[in-house]
Design a protein around this motif. Structure first.
Motif, short mmCIF file in Angstrom:
data_model
loop_
_atom_site.label_atom_id
_atom_site.label_comp_id
_atom_site.label_asym_id
_atom_site.label_seq_id
_atom_site.Cartn_x
_atom_site.Cartn_y
_atom_site.Cartn_z
N TYR A 91 -10.46 6.04 -2.96
CA TYR A 91 -9.96 5.40 -1.75
C TYR A 91 -8.68 6.11 -1.35
N ASP A 92 -8.33 6.00 -0.08
CA ASP A 92 -7.13 6.67 0.41
C ASP A 92 -5.88 5.95 -0.07
N VAL A 93 -4.86 6.74 -0.44
CA VAL A 93 -3.61 6.19 -0.94
C VAL A 93 -2.43 6.82 -0.21
N ASP A 94 -1.29 6.12 -0.29
CA ASP A 94 -0.04 6.67 0.24
C ASP A 94 0.61 7.53 -0.86
N PRO A 95 1.77 8.12 -0.57
CA PRO A 95 2.42 8.98 -1.57
C PRO A 95 2.75 8.28 -2.90
N THR A 96 2.85 6.95 -2.90
CA THR A 96 3.15 6.23 -4.13
C THR A 96 1.88 5.85 -4.90
N GLY A 97 0.71 6.14 -4.33
CA GLY A 97 -0.54 5.83 -5.00
C GLY A 97 -1.13 4.49 -4.63
N LEU A 98 -0.50 3.77 -3.70
CA LEU A 98 -1.04 2.48 -3.27
C LEU A 98 -2.06 2.69 -2.16
N PRO A 99 -3.07 1.84 -2.09
CA PRO A 99 -4.10 2.00 -1.06
C PRO A 99 -3.53 1.83 0.34
N THR A 100 -4.16 2.50 1.30
CA THR A 100 -3.67 2.43 2.68
C THR A 100 -4.55 1.59 3.58
N HIS A 101 -5.82 1.48 3.29
CA HIS A 101 -6.71 0.70 4.15
C HIS A 101 -6.51 -0.79 3.88
N PRO A 102 -6.35 -1.61 4.92
CA PRO A 102 -6.09 -3.04 4.72
C PRO A 102 -7.15 -3.77 3.90
N LEU A 103 -8.41 -3.40 4.04
CA LEU A 103 -9.46 -4.06 3.26
C LEU A 103 -9.37 -3.70 1.77
N VAL A 104 -8.99 -2.48 1.49
CA VAL A 104 -8.82 -2.06 0.09
C VAL A 104 -7.57 -2.73 -0.49
N VAL A 105 -6.50 -2.79 0.29
CA VAL A 105 -5.29 -3.49 -0.15
C VAL A 105 -5.63 -4.93 -0.54
N ALA A 106 -6.39 -5.60 0.32
CA ALA A 106 -6.76 -7.00 0.06
C ALA A 106 -7.66 -7.13 -1.17
#
Length: 139
Positions: A44-59
């Motif tokens: 899944y896509d992540v930001d530079p810190t490794g956290l997910p960027t897509h809202p559905l993946v975040v949830a």
């Protein structure tokens, strides 16, 4: 260390027990456990810190971490230490026994992934273009 849920999100998670001073640590441990057992095999896509960027993946990751922390409240002992060691114990007429071959807590119920973790990560809204479980790639 990445943590995929906040104490406030945990408190709002359906069925979660009330948050305590232990909750931030449980969320960290649940995040670490999910990364080790599941997320390292997901794409899944992540930001530079490794956290997910897509809202559905975040949830989905938030819900998975909250589910794991709530599971620990239900089964107790998130470390798995209670599953290690003892063979048989007798108190009066009550006798308990289990194998003494367990030298780690990995087989403890608390070290297993909560069923709701899989529910969160198998959400049909997580289409393959935003989240792929079991993805193995080479660079």
């Amino acid at each position: 260390m990445r943590v995929y849920a906040t104490v406030e999100e945990y408190a709002a998670y359906p069925g979660a027990p009330p948050a305590t001073s232990q909750t931030p640590g449980l969320l960290l441990r649940a995040s670490r456990m999910l990364e080790r057992l599941v997320l390292r095999y997901c794409q899944y896509d992540v930001d530079p810190t490794g956290l997910p960027t897509h809202p559905l993946v975040v949830a989905a990751l938030r819900d998975a971490v909250c589910a794991q922390a709530a599971w620990w409240d239900q089964v107790g002992d998130p470390s798995g230490a209670d599953a290690v060691g003892w063979g048989s114990v007798a108190i009066g007429s009550v006798q308990l026994g289990r194998s003494v071959t367990a030298v780690t807590g990995e087989d403890a119920p608390a070290r297993q992934l909560a069923p709701e973790v899989w529910d969160a990560l198998a959400d049909p809204a997580l289409t393959p273009d935003i989240f792929r479980m079991g993805a193995v790639t080479t660079c």
